[in-house]
Design an enzyme around this catalytic site. Structure first.
Site, PDB file in Angstrom:
ATOM      1  N   CYS A   1       0.834  -1.213   0.000  1.00 14.03           N
ATOM      2  CA  CYS A   1       0.000   0.000   0.000  1.00 14.03           C
ATOM      3  C   CYS A   1       0.861   1.253   0.000  1.00 14.03           C
ATOM      4  O   CYS A   1       0.458   2.289  -0.530  1.00 14.03           O
ATOM      5  CB  CYS A   1      -0.944  -0.018   1.203  1.00 14.03           C
ATOM      6  SG  CYS A   1      -0.100  -0.294   2.782  1.00 14.03           S
TER       7      CYS A   1
ATOM      8  N   HIS B   1      -1.576   0.951   7.609  1.00 17.19           N
ATOM      9  CA  HIS B   1      -1.981   0.925   6.204  1.00 17.19           C
ATOM     10  C   HIS B   1      -1.878   2.335   5.644  1.00 17.19           C
ATOM     11  O   HIS B   1      -2.191   3.316   6.327  1.00 17.19           O
ATOM     12  CB  HIS B   1      -3.425   0.419   6.107  1.00 17.19           C
ATOM     13  CG  HIS B   1      -3.967   0.422   4.709  1.00 17.19           C
ATOM     14  ND1 HIS B   1      -3.446  -0.366   3.715  1.00 17.19           N
ATOM     15  CD2 HIS B   1      -4.977   1.142   4.142  1.00 17.19           C
ATOM     16  CE1 HIS B   1      -4.126  -0.151   2.589  1.00 17.19           C
ATOM     17  NE2 HIS B   1      -5.041   0.766   2.833  1.00 17.19           N
TER      18      HIS B   1
END
Length: 1295
Positions: free
Chosen positions: A49, A304
């Site tokens: 990510c 994330h």
């Protein structure tokens, strides 16, 4: 580091694929088209990510994108030539060009970065390792600069992102200025203690740092220490300013990492004039605007990344976010009334009204199927399942049943109104739906009215509203005000990207994704779009093909209330593959073409195969409806007929007429033995138990329409009105037999309930009769037979003794080891009851098997067999079948040998060790025998004599266990049961309450020269030299085998104290030369497999409290001074590292008191006091000798959830260190030793040996033919935590 903690979650809502019919058939599913934003996301490879967020930022930096696209194949080379020797192909920029072209031009929801990461030199595991995005930014720019050496783009990153800072130090006495220039591609700004970006920049570039007092500056001109001021300014500003926020910090007090989550604001536009060296330019030279924010969600140990980006070229289609997509109008009353005329009134109890309004209010006039459920909840405050599912079924089925209102578009991924389909300009890109019907378009007047309504409802685009949240594969619209939510919290801004406001985009670049894209990349994207579109069409066609089973009327006849095939040999059905998007009329035409000889009308009726036969349900009457809307799915049965009759018989259709297959049971007087059954339902057990002519029951299967009455069933069976119909009682014989058949009697009675007269007028469905139910038919004269008796409304059927038997099997033994054959096994059924003695059963079996003829005078016994085929102990033949626990209709084995009496036990025994399967011996002995008498009988049986033997039981894991201590107790008193195994063990039993302990001697420390060293009250010094201590300290760790020697055994009471045990040990002949003034000069270790495990503490504790048992191994160690360790005092082997060398000073023994505090800080304080050093200067590690490695001990805090307010106590006695007596602790003095590596050369050699051994084992396993599953299991058991790996990108040489 994070594995796949951050896998993308699929959005909730109902799927566009129904549970039936839409089955994926072969091939991979094509990628879905772009969503409403018309922007493409990037797939997450498991932990990439951070890479996805940075790549999207670079893509939406138009100047970066266009500079990259300006490099042609003549400079970068061709990817096809990268494997050719000598070819210089710049793979990284080529793959980045291709990825950007796909993100801009290919119609897919998300693109893959696999080719790009392959060009980085990353393997498959790199995709699951998450790294810092700021680190990636610098490494990626460096890799691009190295890849573009010698091309026209070699300096484009420098021209876009490079800036300079000048650091100045001004002497306060002479005014001399010393300057040093620094280059930067991104600025790292502080977050801790700051409230905003402006404050952090002010602290960096405006405030001065004074060198005064004890911190003076040496001026080169004055040549002395002087007071000075240090400051920094930005000298050159780049077109693009990248700011990295220092969110992660380290708490030196707690020795732990943490994330700054406090409020930290940053502006959308910023003027950097106050922070620059030259301030005489225009404002536009210093003015920057924010266009990208990379956000980190989570903590310092995991999280994330996603990114907020402003679409500068308006490449995407921005829509108001879901929470405020409804128009907020401040109109006059008249205008509000006008809007209400266009918008239909919402009726929350009508799902058709609610869904219609939701779709009508969408700007694109369509809604994604997987978002419809969420929009419904936002609209009415309740989900579909909670409000409508009970009455209307699933939402997908509801849309199908109202195909006159709704229509699927964009390959079935979106739903629109049939009266107002989405226009090409508002609908997201995708192929035209083949189900759309031009004839259903509204008239022009209605269209104009609707268009006017849409213009009034749709909000005007806002200034600066082209912000999107790009979260891996998902792209959603956000408002500019949403950026403020990322000022603080667990989810907060991590990197900021600004661009100069004087950078303007040409008009031809706006809303033009092909701008400056090279033609060969445009052609590549077009070819990919063609392939994807073709794949989607093929997939859709394949996915919409259903397999139908056609049943033609001429092949069937009506029988027993259902349709049966005319011929048993014929299947009766014809397979047909058909597109479910076509209409019923198309299907009817196709069947007409298949059946050229068909005459007259053709009706298509959905059918279903039931146990009674084929039954018909609803007929497809509307030829204009698609098969999908008609509910036709794969494996649907369709009956093709004229709609009136089959072979002259009228057919009843519908669920209420579903046929039921009943088992009709009637009395039977002895004919046709094969049809006789014991309870009217199941077949007889081979018919062996019946005597010819015995009365019983017979059955036949008959089907009846579920809508007929019970009286009509009686008439169809040809029975008079006086006949009784009975239903099997659920608590009857069948369930009893499953539980043992009522004590094993066998045979017995089954109960039937008589239907009352009122039930004759009720249908089979109303009576809840289902397939397989039994129906007993009795005429009044049947009760004259003893088989049937009636008591009220219950009829009892007493069947013959057909199931009262036991099967006896005999295996004839062959001489000479001949193989057993199936024909050598003989079986016979012996009629038996629960009260019959087993001796009688055996006698009958012997007579029928004629065993005595083979071996006259031989003794036999009956033995049961368990589920694994193992013979159980012989049954007592003096007992009845029931009392012995033998169930009727089971098998007994006739074996040579005697059977035990009721007062006897049948025991297995072996000599010395636990017996292997089939190797134990057997003996029959009285229950009242004592253990001594039993042992004597067993010794006589095996031909052993002497008194130096005793008996032991087997423990739960089938190993030799505890001895039978009480030799005068009877077997029954010791609860020794039938079939138990005992082991005859050599040796005398120790006296009651006495322990037999083996004693070993620890090597004598006096054999080496003594090296004196200082000790304190907690320190015990044995005076080991370096060589000797290295040889003897390692075994102190419980994982190493100790070089000890045996000195004998002692027998001592378990009530004796540890002090008494030491005293008795000193009396052993082998220890006569051991000099110990008192027992306190001895240390007693407990051994496990020659390994020192723990020190026995407490001089006055009994051996029972110390949990010692017979057979325990002890090791005695001589000390040079007295020792009495407390229960929480731990003996550690500590050694200090030699500064600058990979070795240690001689080890010492240290006693650490962990009673009050067992934390790392307590141990560090104890060691610091021992060595006279500061605790903060010590670095500790525990030695792991089995791995030849060291585990560093640091003060750590375990992360605790918000619910657990209290932190878990830190303890070295628990995980992960589990400190115990004898563990080796290494110490590094960081004040004089900068080497933090504890491993020595011996450790490295040991690790190399371990690797070689592991490699040998691996090769041996492969040679032995281990299957893959076993290897995976073994690898899973030994799997260790994956170490963190530094981020790197491999670049070729192009200089």
């Amino acid at each position: 580091m994070f594995g796949n903690l951050f896998e993308e979650e699929e959005e909730g809502g109902f799927s566009s694929t129904p549970s039936k019919g839409r089955v994926t058939k072969g091939g991979d599913e094509p990628p879905p088209p772009r969503g409403r934003s018309n922007l493409c996301g990037i797939k997450n490879q498991g932990g990439t990510c951070y890479l996805n967020s940075l790549l999207q930022t670079l893509l939406f930096t138009p100047e970066f994108r266009e500079e990259l696209f300006s490099l042609g194949p003549e400079e970068l080379g061709h990817l096809e030539d990268k494997e050719k020797p000598g070819a210089k192909v710049r793979v990284i920029p080529l793959e980045l060009q291709r990825l950007f072209a796909r993100l801009l031009l290919v119609d897919q929801q998300s693109a893959s970065t696999a080719d790009l990461t392959d060009s980085f030199g990353w393997n498959s595991s790199e995709g699951t390792n998450q790294h810092d995005v700021q680190e990636l930014n610098r490494i990626l720019f460096s890799a691009l600069e190295h890849s573009l050496v010698g091309t026209s783009g070699s300096s484009f990153i420098h021209s876009l992102y490079h800036g300079t800072i000048v650091n100045s130090i001004v002497c306060k006495e002479c005014g001399n200025v010393s300057q040093r220039q620094e280059d930067f591609l991104d600025l790292t700004v502080c977050v801790c203690g700051m409230s905003s970006l402006e404050e952090a920049l002010w602290n960096m570039f405006v405030e001065e740092e004074l060198f005064e007092g004890n911190n003076l500056y040496r001026c080169a001109q004055c040549n002395k220490l002087v007071t000075a001021a240090k400051s920094a300014k930005m000298r050159k500003l780049p077109p693009f300013m990248t700011m990295s926020l220092l969110r992660f910090s380290f708490d030196f007090a707690k020795c732990e990492r943490y994330k700054e989550t406090g409020r930290y604001s940053f502006p959308l536009t910023i003027n950097l004039r106050p922070f620059c060296e030259q301030t005489d330019g225009d404002d536009s030279d210093y003015s920057y605007e924010l266009f990208s924010v990379i956000i980190h969600k989570g903590g310092c140990y995991g999280g994330h990344y996603h990114v907020y980006i402003r679409d500068i070229d308006h490449l995407g289609q921005w829509e108001p976010p879901e929470d405020d997509s409804k128009p907020k109008t401040k109109k006059k009353v008249g205008e509000v009334k006008e809007v209400k005329v266009c918008e239909p009134k919402l009726q929350e109890d009508d799902p058709l009204s609610v869904l219609t309004i939701i779709i009508a209010q969408e700007p694109s006039k369509s809604v994604l199927l997987d978002q419809l459920g969420q929009k419904l909840m936002d609209k009415i405050g309740s989900s579909w399942s909670k409000k409508f599912r009970k009455h209307y079924g699933p939402i997908g089925k509801f849309l199908q049943s109202h195909n006159d209102v709704f229509i699927l578009v964009s390959n079935g991924t979106r739903v629109a109104l049939k009266a107002n389909p989405p226009s090409p300009t508002t609908e997201p890109p995708g192929p035209v739906d083949q189900n759309s019907d031009s004839s259903s378009a509204p008239d022009s007047g209605a269209a104009e009215q609707q268009s006017g309504c849409d213009q009034m409802l749709e909000p005007e685009p806002e200034q600066g509203s082209h912000w999107f949240d790009l979260n891996d594969s998902t792209v959603t619209s956000i408002r500019e005000s949403d950026i403020e939510k990322q000022f603080q919290g667990k989810e907060s801004a991590y990197m900021l990207f600004y661009r100069k406001t004087q950078l303007h985009r040409p008009s031809e670049a706006v809303n033009n994704p092909q701008y400056k894209v090279p033609p060969h990349l445009i052609q590549m994207a077009q070819e990919e779009n063609s392939r994807v579109q073709q794949k989607r069409e093929e997939f859709e066609a394949s996915n919409n093909t259903v397999e139908l089973h056609l049943h033609l009327a001429p092949s069937y006849r009506l029988e027993n209330g259902a349709l049966q095939t005319v011929s048993k040999e014929q299947n009766g059905s014809t397979a047909l593959s058909f597109d479910r998007r076509k209409t019923v009329g198309d299907l009817r035409l196709a069947i007409y073409q298949m059946q050229e000889l068909w005459e007259g009308d053709m009706a298509l009726t959905v059918a279903k195969s039931l146990p009674a036969g084929l039954h018909l349900y609803n007929t497809l009457t509307d030829d204009g409806v698609s098969l999908y809307s008609a509910g036709i799915h794969t494996n649907t049965d369709l009956f093709v007929w004229n709609g009136r009759e089959v072979c002259g018989s009228s057919v009843l259709t519908g669920a209420e007429w579903e046929p039921v297959l009943l088992t009709v049971v009637r009395p039977f007087l002895g004919q046709d033995e094969e049809q006789v059954v014991e309870d009217g339902v199941g077949p007889a057990e081979g018919g062996d138990g019946f005597q010819n002519g015995a009365p019983g029951l017979k059955k036949e299967a008959r089907g009846f329409a579920g809508g007929v009455t019970l009286g009509e069933v009686r008439e169809a069976l040809g029975e008079p009105k006086e006949s009784l119909l009975c239903q099997e009682h659920k608590g009857g014989k069948r369930s009893e037999q499953g539980a043992g058949g009522g004590g094993g009697e066998g045979g017995g009675a089954s109960g039937w309930r008589v239907f009352p007269p009122d039930d004759m007028q009720r249908t089979l469905k109303e009576l809840s009769l289902k397939d397989g139910d039994a129906l007993l038919v009795l005429e009044p004269q049947s009760f004259d037979n003893s088989v049937f008796t009636r008591n009220g409304d219950v009829v009892t059927v007493t069947t013959p003794s057909d199931c009262r038997w036991l099967q006896v099997e005999f295996q004839s033994h062959k001489d000479g080891g001949e193989e057993e054959k199936e024909e050598d096994r003989r079986k016979v059924k012996v009629l038996a009851t629960g009260n019959m003695l087993l001796s009688e059963v055996k006698q009958r079996a012997i007579e029928e098997l004629q065993v005595q003829d083979q071996l006259p005078g031989a003794q036999y016994c009956l033995r049961q067999v368990d589920s694994t085929g193992k013979l159980l102990p012989p049954v007592c033949e003096e007992l009845s079948v029931r009392d012995a626990g033998v169930r009727l209709m089971t098998t007994l084995t006739l074996c040579p040998g005697n059977a035990p009496k009721a007062s006897q036990l049948f025991l297995h025994f072996s000599v010395g060790t636990a017996p292997s399967a089939g190797m134990e011996m057997d003996i029959i002995i009285e229950k009242t025998c004592t253990v001594k008498e039993c042992l004597k009988a067993m010794l006589e049986a095996v031909g052993l004599d002497g008194s130096c033997w005793h008996l032991r039981r087997l423990d739960w894991c089938e190993e030799v266990g505890e001895p039978l201590m009480d030799e005068d107790a009877s077997l029954s008193e010791l609860k020794i049961i039938h079939g138990e195994t005992l082991v005859i063990t050599e040796g005398q039993l120790p006296p009651k309450g006495f322990l037999k302990l083996s004693v070993w001697l620890y090597p004598d420390p006096g054999t080496s020269s003594v090296v004196p060293s200082e000790t304190d009250s907690h320190h015990t010094d044995n005076g080991y030299t370096d060589g000797q201590t290295a040889g003897h300290s390692a075994p102190l760790c419980g994982s190493n085998t100790t070089e000890v020697r045996s000195v004998g055994q002692v027998e001592i009471s378990d009530e004796a104290t540890l002090e008494e045990l030491k005293t008795q040990v000193l009396t052993l002949p082998a220890l006569q030369d051991l000099c110990a003034p008192t027992s306190a000069f001895l240390r007693m270790w407990q051994l496990e497999g020659r390994r020192l495990m723990r020190i026995l503490r407490g001089q006055q504790l009994t051996l029972r409290k110390l949990k010692l048992s017979t057979g325990t191994d002890l090791c005695v160690q001589q000390l040079l001074k007295e020792e009495d360790l407390g229960p929480k005092e731990m003996l550690l082997n500590v050694k200090m590292g030699v500064p600058g060398e990979r070795s240690y000073y001689p080890p010492e023994e240290l006693v650490w008191d962990s009673s009050r505090d067992s934390s790392p800080r307590s141990l560090r304080t104890c060691l610091a006091a021992h060595y006279g050093l500061s605790p903060d200067s010590l670095l500790l590690a525990k030695h792991l000798p089995e791995k030849h490695s060291w585990e560093e001990i640091s003060s750590w805090n375990q992360q605790v959830s918000k619910k657990k307010k209290k932190k878990k106590t830190e303890s070295l006695l628990g995980a992960p260190f589990h400190l115990k007596d004898g563990d080796t602790i290494g110490i590094k003095n960081l004040l004089i030793d900068s080497n933090r590596d504890f491993c020595t050369l011996a450790d490295e050699q040991g690790q190399q040996r371990l690797r070689e051994q592991a490699e040998q084992r691996r090769k041996g396993e492969q040679t032995a033919g281990f299957n893959g599953t076993e290897q995976q299991k073994k690898a899973g058991q030994n799997k260790s935590r994956k170490p963190e790996v530094a981020l790197s990108i491999n670049v070729g040489v192009f200089r």
